[in-house]
Design a protein around this motif. Sequence first.
Motif, mmCIF file in Angstrom:
data_model
loop_
_atom_site.group_PDB
_atom_site.id
_atom_site.type_symbol
_atom_site.label_atom_id
_atom_site.label_comp_id
_atom_site.label_asym_id
_atom_site.label_seq_id
_atom_site.Cartn_x
_atom_site.Cartn_y
_atom_site.Cartn_z
ATOM 1 N N LYS A 282 -4.267 7.746 3.337
ATOM 2 C CA LYS A 282 -5.666 7.689 3.796
ATOM 3 C C LYS A 282 -5.851 6.624 4.879
ATOM 4 C CE LYS A 282 -7.909 9.422 -0.369
ATOM 5 N NZ LYS A 282 -8.628 9.057 -1.598
ATOM 6 N N SER B 274 -3.301 5.963 -0.968
ATOM 7 C CA SER B 274 -3.992 4.873 -0.260
ATOM 8 C C SER B 274 -3.397 4.670 1.126
ATOM 9 C CB SER B 274 -3.888 3.568 -1.046
ATOM 10 O OG SER B 274 -4.514 3.696 -2.288
ATOM 11 N N VAL C 115 0.879 -1.177 0.000
ATOM 12 C CA VAL C 115 0.000 0.000 0.000
ATOM 13 C C VAL C 115 0.907 1.214 0.000
ATOM 14 C CG1 VAL C 115 -1.858 1.188 1.233
ATOM 15 C CG2 VAL C 115 -1.665 -1.296 1.381
#
Length: 195
Positions: free
Chosen positions: A153, A150, A146
């Motif tokens: 967040k 992404s 990740v």
Amino acid sequence: MKKNVKLQSFITIGMLSSISFLLMLFNFPIPPFPAFLEVDFSDMPALLAAITMGPVAGILVELFKNVLDWIFSGTPTGVPVGHIANFTTGILFILPVSFIFNRFKTINGLIGGLAVGTITMAVGMSLLNYAVFLPMYTYFLGMEPVVGDSLYKMIVAGILPFNIVKGILITVIMALLFTTMRKWIDHQRSMYLTK
């Protein structure tokens, strides 16, 4: 006399570690946070150990509960990344509480310590998840890492507020416990922390 106190401290740490391990089994997610973030109250025995016997006792309870959980529950990655993260979370939370409460020794000192512990845990775990734990998880699970927006967040909208909510829940319960167990806590402190 000192040998008896030392033996009793080992027994108490063992009992609190066992309670902490059992509490770790009763974990639950909090919507709308990601499902892999689960709340449990296993840090509370470690907090009790830290404020009654000192920070090393709290650290040992955190360590033993994670070792026990790793032995009995295992880990999906084959490497205890989650247990290392849980141990780190606990340390970031209980150490400020222990130091601040030891200085003020009042309910306000405890709540102040829990507030600082919550902030330390939330910020510390956000940084450590960003830099260490989430990359380790994805690596050992063979998933795509990740990255970018992404990851940002997930940290800002998931991990950071989740740890704040977790800290608030534990603060409320610990404050209630402290008011009902004050005599016992004072007695334990007089036995273990007298110089």
